[in-house]
Design a protein around this motif. Structure first.
Motif, PDB file in Angstrom:
ATOM      1  N   GLY A  46       0.892  -1.270  -0.091  1.00 25.87           N
ATOM      2  CA  GLY A  46       0.068  -0.043   0.048  1.00 25.87           C
ATOM      3  C   GLY A  46       0.788   1.284   0.093  1.00 25.87           C
ATOM      4  N   VAL A  47       0.447   2.241  -0.648  1.00 29.55           N
ATOM      5  CA  VAL A  47       0.955   3.687  -0.612  1.00 29.55           C
ATOM      6  C   VAL A  47      -0.204   4.598  -0.469  1.00 29.55           C
ATOM      7  N   PRO A  48       0.473   5.945   0.029  1.00 32.05           N
ATOM      8  CA  PRO A  48      -0.611   6.905   0.343  1.00 32.05           C
ATOM      9  C   PRO A  48      -1.791   7.260  -0.867  1.00 32.05           C
ATOM     10  N   LYS A  49      -2.917   7.759  -0.481  1.00 30.53           N
ATOM     11  CA  LYS A  49      -4.050   7.992  -1.548  1.00 30.53           C
ATOM     12  C   LYS A  49      -3.511   9.212  -2.301  1.00 30.53           C
ATOM     13  N   ALA A  50      -2.822   9.999  -1.976  1.00 21.41           N
ATOM     14  CA  ALA A  50      -2.196  11.306  -2.544  1.00 21.41           C
ATOM     15  C   ALA A  50      -1.525  10.632  -3.827  1.00 21.41           C
ATOM     16  N   SER A  51      -0.715   9.564  -3.727  1.00 22.92           N
ATOM     17  CA  SER A  51       0.101   9.309  -5.074  1.00 22.92           C
ATOM     18  C   SER A  51      -0.091   7.673  -4.906  1.00 22.92           C
ATOM     19  N   PRO A  52      -1.452   7.388  -5.782  1.00 23.52           N
ATOM     20  CA  PRO A  52      -2.075   5.968  -5.503  1.00 23.52           C
ATOM     21  C   PRO A  52      -1.365   5.075  -6.221  1.00 23.52           C
ATOM     22  N   TYR A  73      -5.677 -14.529  -7.652  1.00 26.75           N
ATOM     23  CA  TYR A  73      -6.521 -13.385  -7.649  1.00 26.75           C
ATOM     24  C   TYR A  73      -5.815 -12.013  -7.264  1.00 26.75           C
ATOM     25  N   GLY A  74      -5.826 -11.028  -7.978  1.00 24.37           N
ATOM     26  CA  GLY A  74      -5.222  -9.727  -7.806  1.00 24.37           C
ATOM     27  C   GLY A  74      -6.399  -8.624  -7.793  1.00 24.37           C
ATOM     28  N   SER A  75      -6.309  -7.859  -6.896  1.00 24.16           N
ATOM     29  CA  SER A  75      -7.203  -6.632  -6.708  1.00 24.16           C
ATOM     30  C   SER A  75      -6.681  -5.428  -6.068  1.00 24.16           C
ATOM     31  N   CYS A  76      -7.338  -4.325  -6.384  1.00 26.39           N
ATOM     32  CA  CYS A  76      -6.722  -2.892  -5.995  1.00 26.39           C
ATOM     33  C   CYS A  76      -8.056  -2.386  -5.216  1.00 26.39           C
ATOM     34  N   TYR A  77      -7.814  -1.496  -4.110  1.00 24.66           N
ATOM     35  CA  TYR A  77      -8.569  -0.911  -3.495  1.00 24.66           C
ATOM     36  C   TYR A  77      -8.177   0.272  -2.702  1.00 24.66           C
ATOM     37  N   ILE A  78      -9.065   1.127  -2.317  1.00 23.97           N
ATOM     38  CA  ILE A  78      -8.705   2.213  -1.466  1.00 23.97           C
ATOM     39  C   ILE A  78      -9.190   2.029  -0.131  1.00 23.97           C
ATOM     40  N   LYS A  79      -8.531   2.372   0.820  1.00 19.86           N
ATOM     41  CA  LYS A  79      -8.964   1.995   2.290  1.00 19.86           C
ATOM     42  C   LYS A  79      -8.096   2.854   3.274  1.00 19.86           C
ATOM     43  N   ASN A  80      -8.698   3.499   4.171  1.00 15.46           N
ATOM     44  CA  ASN A  80      -8.185   4.390   5.266  1.00 15.46           C
ATOM     45  C   ASN A  80      -7.012   5.346   4.476  1.00 15.46           C
ATOM     46  N   GLU A  81      -7.493   5.985   3.408  1.00 15.44           N
ATOM     47  CA  GLU A  81      -6.342   6.922   2.982  1.00 15.44           C
ATOM     48  C   GLU A  81      -5.179   6.490   2.104  1.00 15.44           C
ATOM     49  N   GLU A  82      -5.446   4.758   1.651  1.00 15.35           N
ATOM     50  CA  GLU A  82      -4.328   4.000   1.342  1.00 15.35           C
ATOM     51  C   GLU A  82      -4.601   3.525  -0.054  1.00 15.35           C
ATOM     52  N   SER A  83      -3.802   3.531  -0.862  1.00 18.29           N
ATOM     53  CA  SER A  83      -4.313   2.712  -2.249  1.00 18.29           C
ATOM     54  C   SER A  83      -3.292   1.488  -1.873  1.00 18.29           C
ATOM     55  N   LEU A  84      -4.334   0.214  -1.910  1.00 20.15           N
ATOM     56  CA  LEU A  84      -3.682  -1.058  -1.653  1.00 20.15           C
ATOM     57  C   LEU A  84      -3.793  -1.943  -3.000  1.00 20.15           C
ATOM     58  N   ALA A  85      -2.685  -2.745  -2.996  1.00 19.73           N
ATOM     59  CA  ALA A  85      -2.687  -3.722  -3.938  1.00 19.73           C
ATOM     60  C   ALA A  85      -2.554  -5.354  -3.070  1.00 19.73           C
ATOM     61  N   MET A  86      -3.283  -6.103  -3.844  1.00 18.99           N
ATOM     62  CA  MET A  86      -3.291  -7.444  -3.104  1.00 18.99           C
ATOM     63  C   MET A  86      -3.395  -8.657  -3.830  1.00 18.99           C
TER      64      MET A  86
END
Length: 204
Positions: A66-72, A102-115
């Motif tokens: 995960g990285v900050p949502k400001a730079s996702p 299975y790969g997915s991306c989503y935004i959670k708690n001001e964080e851009s997450l990849a899983m």
């Protein structure tokens, strides 16, 4: 009078030269400020770093980055024995990949997450690697998957062998009992009786 005019012209030229020198430098500062606002050092960080995962064979495994949502923007790559797969966030979404990956991306708690999620691990997945990369960030965290044998498969194999052995014994016992009770089967296995085997009693 002419001397005063020449001096004023010199001052004017010096002033214009000074303005020309300072103008490009101010423009450069503006560009650097814009670049800093696009990717500031505060945004070039990983809030969630993928960690080493150790699971028993057959169990699921998950890797997150995960990285900050400001730079996702980020790229999450899975290197496995069955192929390499790239997940690009924040808009990436991958499914129906072999080996139940299975790969997915989503935004959670001001964080851009990849899983990356591996729903069922096998021994061939042991040593798989994930690499997370954020643009403009020289650091790219890496994690490894370790798959071990919990002993369940050995116990299952031993159970199957024992079950097969007793199954063969049961079938043999049932066949023996059936043979004892069936006269037709006894005659089939004994064969035909010859006349020499028969005893005749002749009365005078």
């Amino acid at each position: 009078m002419g001397m005063k005019m020449n001096v004023s012209h010199v001052y004017l030229l010096l002033l214009l030269a000074l303005l020309q020198i300072t103008a490009p430098s101010s423009a450069q500062n503006t560009d650097s400020n814009e670049t800093a606002s696009v990717s500031s050092p505060a945004d070039l960080v990983y809030r969630t770093v993928p960690s080493v995962v150790t699971v028993a064979v057959g169990k699921p495994a998950e890797f997150s980055c995960g990285v900050p949502k400001a730079s996702p923007n980020l790229t999450f790559i899975f290197y496995g024995s069955h192929g390499n797969y790239t997940l690009t966030c924040p808009d990436g979404h991958l499914e129906y990949i072999p080996q139940a990956l299975y790969g997915s991306c989503y935004i959670k708690n001001e964080e851009s997450l990849a899983m990356w999620t591996l729903k069922g691990t096998s021994f061939s997945d042991n040593g798989s690697i994930v690499v997370c990369h954020q643009p403009m960030n020289p650091y790219a965290p890496v994690a490894v998957l370790h798959v071990y044998d919990s002993g369940f498969h050995h116990a299952t194999l031993i159970g199957c062998v024992i079950g097969a052995f007793f199954g063969v014994l049961l079938v043999a016992a049932l066949f023996f009992v059936t043979l004892q009770r069936s006269e037709s089967l006894q005659k089939c296995f004994r064969g035909k009786e010859t006349e020499d085997d028969m005893t005749w009693i002749v009365e005078d």
